[in-house]
Design an enzyme around this catalytic site. Sequence first.
Site, short mmCIF file in Angstrom:
data_model
loop_
_atom_site.label_atom_id
_atom_site.label_comp_id
_atom_site.label_asym_id
_atom_site.label_seq_id
_atom_site.Cartn_x
_atom_site.Cartn_y
_atom_site.Cartn_z
N CYS A 14 23.66 -85.92 -29.75
CA CYS A 14 24.48 -86.21 -30.93
C CYS A 14 24.46 -87.69 -31.33
O CYS A 14 24.32 -88.02 -32.50
CB CYS A 14 25.92 -85.72 -30.73
SG CYS A 14 26.81 -86.49 -29.35
N HIS A 70 31.38 -86.24 -28.28
CA HIS A 70 30.50 -85.68 -29.31
C HIS A 70 30.79 -86.40 -30.62
O HIS A 70 31.92 -86.78 -30.91
CB HIS A 70 30.76 -84.18 -29.48
CG HIS A 70 29.78 -83.51 -30.38
ND1 HIS A 70 28.44 -83.37 -30.06
CD2 HIS A 70 29.92 -82.96 -31.60
CE1 HIS A 70 27.81 -82.75 -31.04
NE2 HIS A 70 28.69 -82.49 -32.00
N HIS A 82 25.62 -82.42 -37.32
CA HIS A 82 25.63 -82.92 -35.95
C HIS A 82 24.50 -82.25 -35.17
O HIS A 82 23.90 -81.29 -35.63
CB HIS A 82 26.99 -82.69 -35.28
CG HIS A 82 27.37 -81.24 -35.17
ND1 HIS A 82 27.51 -80.61 -33.97
CD2 HIS A 82 27.64 -80.30 -36.12
CE1 HIS A 82 27.87 -79.34 -34.17
NE2 HIS A 82 27.95 -79.14 -35.47
#
Length: 114
Positions: A14, A70, A82
């Site tokens: 990510c 994240h 993402h």
Amino acid sequence: MQFKNHSSLIKFDCSSFTQKVYAKYGISLPRTTLKQSQQGIEVEKDDLQVGDLMFFYVPDKHPTNDIVGHVGIYVGKQKMIHCIPTSNVFLTSINKPHWNKTFLLARRVINVNK
């Protein structure tokens, strides 16, 4: 998102994904999610603008659920883009129960001085 590079595929996690996207627009981001979460200015979820970074905890990744794990990029209309290392790039509703539950903060690193 995968890029072909000399017959091999480059995969992103990510934070390397957000770093690569921002670099395309001349904006340098640190490599890790934690360091990225310290950039720019914090914004409320209700005030998100396209390009804002959204940070989430990952259940069972850290000893507490207040540590970022994240990151995604807000793209408008209650969606973010993402990347998950075991998969590809996703366009996801930020209103899904998982993302509502795990949301920690958002940061604006674009146009913070305007």
